[in-house]
Design a protein around this motif. Structure first.
Motif, PDB file in Angstrom:
ATOM      1  N   ALA A  47     -11.584  48.092  -9.470  1.00  0.00           N
ATOM      2  CA  ALA A  47     -10.360  47.976  -9.746  1.00  0.00           C
ATOM      3  C   ALA A  47      -9.413  48.967  -9.117  1.00  0.00           C
ATOM      4  O   ALA A  47      -9.875  49.744  -8.477  1.00  0.00           O
ATOM      5  CB  ALA A  47     -10.031  48.180 -11.539  1.00  0.00           C
ATOM      6  N   GLN A  48      -7.911  48.558  -9.138  1.00  0.00           N
ATOM      7  CA  GLN A  48      -6.921  49.608  -8.572  1.00  0.00           C
ATOM      8  C   GLN A  48      -6.463  50.392  -9.884  1.00  0.00           C
ATOM      9  O   GLN A  48      -5.697  49.809 -10.867  1.00  0.00           O
ATOM     10  CB  GLN A  48      -5.978  48.709  -7.910  1.00  0.00           C
ATOM     11  CG  GLN A  48      -4.873  49.661  -7.110  1.00  0.00           C
ATOM     12  CD  GLN A  48      -4.477  50.757  -7.977  1.00  0.00           C
ATOM     13  OE1 GLN A  48      -4.906  52.057  -8.068  1.00  0.00           O
ATOM     14  NE2 GLN A  48      -3.415  50.649  -8.748  1.00  0.00           N
ATOM     15  N   SER A  49      -7.067  51.514 -10.011  1.00  0.00           N
ATOM     16  CA  SER A  49      -7.054  52.211 -11.280  1.00  0.00           C
ATOM     17  C   SER A  49      -6.006  53.493 -11.563  1.00  0.00           C
ATOM     18  O   SER A  49      -6.022  53.935 -12.366  1.00  0.00           O
ATOM     19  CB  SER A  49      -8.539  52.758 -11.584  1.00  0.00           C
ATOM     20  OG  SER A  49      -8.888  53.740 -10.685  1.00  0.00           O
ATOM     21  N   VAL A  89      -6.405  41.471 -11.682  1.00  0.00           N
ATOM     22  CA  VAL A  89      -6.425  40.086 -12.165  1.00  0.00           C
ATOM     23  C   VAL A  89      -7.194  39.102 -11.269  1.00  0.00           C
ATOM     24  O   VAL A  89      -8.092  38.368 -11.961  1.00  0.00           O
ATOM     25  CB  VAL A  89      -5.261  39.663 -12.488  1.00  0.00           C
ATOM     26  CG1 VAL A  89      -4.998  38.280 -13.179  1.00  0.00           C
ATOM     27  CG2 VAL A  89      -4.333  40.656 -13.407  1.00  0.00           C
ATOM     28  N   MET A  90      -6.586  38.804 -10.334  1.00  0.00           N
ATOM     29  CA  MET A  90      -7.319  37.683  -9.365  1.00  0.00           C
ATOM     30  C   MET A  90      -8.858  38.049  -8.888  1.00  0.00           C
ATOM     31  O   MET A  90      -9.644  37.454  -8.902  1.00  0.00           O
ATOM     32  CB  MET A  90      -6.628  37.407  -8.306  1.00  0.00           C
ATOM     33  CG  MET A  90      -5.379  36.663  -8.642  1.00  0.00           C
ATOM     34  SD  MET A  90      -5.424  35.420  -9.776  1.00  0.00           S
ATOM     35  CE  MET A  90      -6.618  34.295  -8.780  1.00  0.00           C
ATOM     36  N   GLY A  91      -8.974  39.575  -8.686  1.00  0.00           N
ATOM     37  CA  GLY A  91     -10.274  40.129  -8.478  1.00  0.00           C
ATOM     38  C   GLY A  91     -11.357  39.732  -9.707  1.00  0.00           C
ATOM     39  O   GLY A  91     -12.471  39.113  -9.387  1.00  0.00           O
ATOM     40  N   LEU A 114     -20.457  42.948 -18.093  1.00  0.00           N
ATOM     41  CA  LEU A 114     -19.721  43.891 -18.953  1.00  0.00           C
ATOM     42  C   LEU A 114     -18.537  44.171 -17.965  1.00  0.00           C
ATOM     43  O   LEU A 114     -18.779  44.442 -16.725  1.00  0.00           O
ATOM     44  CB  LEU A 114     -20.618  45.036 -19.122  1.00  0.00           C
ATOM     45  CG  LEU A 114     -19.696  46.388 -19.716  1.00  0.00           C
ATOM     46  CD1 LEU A 114     -20.691  47.000 -20.870  1.00  0.00           C
ATOM     47  CD2 LEU A 114     -19.135  47.322 -18.705  1.00  0.00           C
ATOM     48  N   VAL A 115     -17.529  43.941 -18.502  1.00  0.00           N
ATOM     49  CA  VAL A 115     -16.156  44.240 -17.727  1.00  0.00           C
ATOM     50  C   VAL A 115     -15.437  45.458 -18.165  1.00  0.00           C
ATOM     51  O   VAL A 115     -15.284  45.752 -19.440  1.00  0.00           O
ATOM     52  CB  VAL A 115     -15.187  42.987 -17.957  1.00  0.00           C
ATOM     53  CG1 VAL A 115     -13.851  43.343 -17.100  1.00  0.00           C
ATOM     54  CG2 VAL A 115     -15.800  41.963 -17.234  1.00  0.00           C
ATOM     55  N   THR A 116     -15.047  46.504 -17.313  1.00  0.00           N
ATOM     56  CA  THR A 116     -14.450  47.766 -17.790  1.00  0.00           C
ATOM     57  C   THR A 116     -12.992  47.559 -17.732  1.00  0.00           C
ATOM     58  O   THR A 116     -12.508  47.197 -16.746  1.00  0.00           O
ATOM     59  CB  THR A 116     -14.941  49.049 -16.995  1.00  0.00           C
ATOM     60  OG1 THR A 116     -14.629  48.952 -15.834  1.00  0.00           O
ATOM     61  CG2 THR A 116     -16.480  49.235 -17.222  1.00  0.00           C
TER      62      THR A 116
END
Length: 373
Positions: free
Chosen positions: A102-104, A121-123, A141-143
């Motif tokens: 992610a860009q976090s 989002v698109m990633g 699992l998505v963080t």
């Protein structure tokens, strides 16, 4: 529902090494801070890790701790490239997927919302689209983040069923990603019996995070350089936790969901908070700085300097992890002061010449991740 009948699992938070041994695990974001730690933990319990991520930003724990060597395969690729992601997923044939990429960074998201939405989002869309072809899949699992919640700053900790909706680009992009996950879960994965769960963690700290505009890397940089740190918002409250506590929660959830299968249609039934167990660990940035002053006497100093850019940041963010504690048996092993001390010791040791991989492995051993709490 998640199956808690296994006596090992019911007795407390414990990852089952025999479950993970030889398991093909795809980790996105393995060149990042959390992804590097996850990759080392998984490698240590015998999993076969395939990493998929953008190139590491330097300095990085990925390079310093030789994370590529812990992986069976390490792919430097962009999740925004659907065809490339599909090729990597086909080659990896994953059984478990941990989506951490992610860009976090909140302030970077303000500066570049287009890249942030594209990545987050698109990633996520591209990864889930590629996983539709993965025949061996057992669990995904998505963080995301505590910032997915609509924050009216009432002082109440967020629970999984609370309203989502960020008011800045980063939080909004992660809330949008959760809607993507819900759509793909219901449309494509639930009919196959493949659980897709979401882990919402608080502010994660630990050695090897060199990100911009994060308080612990900023403290470490200032302390090691002997300069005073400018703090934008000392009264901000966050749910601080060590990266290993968050990772233990992720692995417990991934394992339990794979064993127990889907849990129904309600998206919030698939979402899990991981944060401090007690309100005493949900402390202010000022308290973090004062603890750092005590741990690094004469070396670290700070001062309050309001943000000249005026970027909106939440003043109060609290998570309620009751569900993970009562259902998974998870709980943080380290309180906030301990997590901070361990983190600063890592930076100090590595700055003094200790090998970063050895320092990271020592923290993993001290934490006891994967053993009974």
């Amino acid at each position: 529902m998640i199956d808690m009948s296994n006596s090992e699992r019911a007795s407390g938070a414990m990852i089952t090494p025999s479950y993970w041994g030889g398991k093909r695990v795809l980790v996105t974001g393995h060149t990042g801070f959390k992804g590097a730690w996850v990759s080392l933990v998984l490698s240590g319990i015998g999993a076969r890790v395939t990493g998929l991520s953008l190139a590491a930003e330097e300095p990085s724990l990925y390079a310093m701790a030789r994370i590529a060597e812990a992986c069976s395969a390490s792919h430097i690729a962009d999740l925004r490239d659907l065809d490339g992601v599909k090729r990597i997923v086909r080659a990896a044939d994953p059984q478990i997927v941990l989506h951490l990429a992610a860009q976090s960074l909140v302030r970077r998201a303000y500066r570049d919302p287009v890249a942030t939405f594209g990545s987050n989002v698109m990633g996520t869309v591209h990864l889930l689209e590629a996983l539709r072809e993965a025949s061996s899949l057992e669990s995904v699992l998505v963080t995301t983040t505590d910032k997915v919640y609509f924050n009216a700053e009432t002082g109440a900790p967020f629970r999984e069923g609370d309203r989502l909706g960020g008011t800045e680009p980063y939080g909004t992009s992660k809330a949008a990603a959760e809607h993507v996950v819900a759509a793909y879960r219901a449309s494509y994965f639930a009919p196959r019996g493949v659980p897709v769960v979401v882990a919402r963690a608080g502010n994660v700290i630990g050695g090897g995070d060199w990100s911009e505009d994060r308080i612990l890397p900023d403290i470490a940089r200032a302390g090691l350089a002997g300069r005073t740190l400018d703090v934008r918002n000392p009264k901000a409250v966050r749910p601080w936790q060590h990266v290993l506590d968050a990772i233990e929660g992720y692995l417990l959830l991934a394992e339990a969901s794979a064993r127990g299968g889907p849990q129904g249609d309600d998206p919030e039934a698939h979402a899990w908070n991981f944060g401090p167990a007690t309100a005493s660990d949900m402390i202010t940035v000022e308290e973090i700085c004062r603890i750092a002053e005590r741990l690094w006497p004469g070396r670290f100093a700070w001062r309050h300097v309001p943000d000249p850019a005026g970027i909106k940041e939440s003043g109060l963010l609290l998570l309620d992890p009751t569900r993970a504690m009562s259902t998974l048996g998870w709980r943080p092993r380290w309180d906030a002061p301990t997590a901070l001390a361990v983190t600063l010791d890592w930076y100090r040791a590595v700055a003094a010449g200790e090998d970063a991989e050895a320092a990271t492995a020592a923290d993993i051993a001290a934490h006891g991740i994967g053993t009974a709490a």
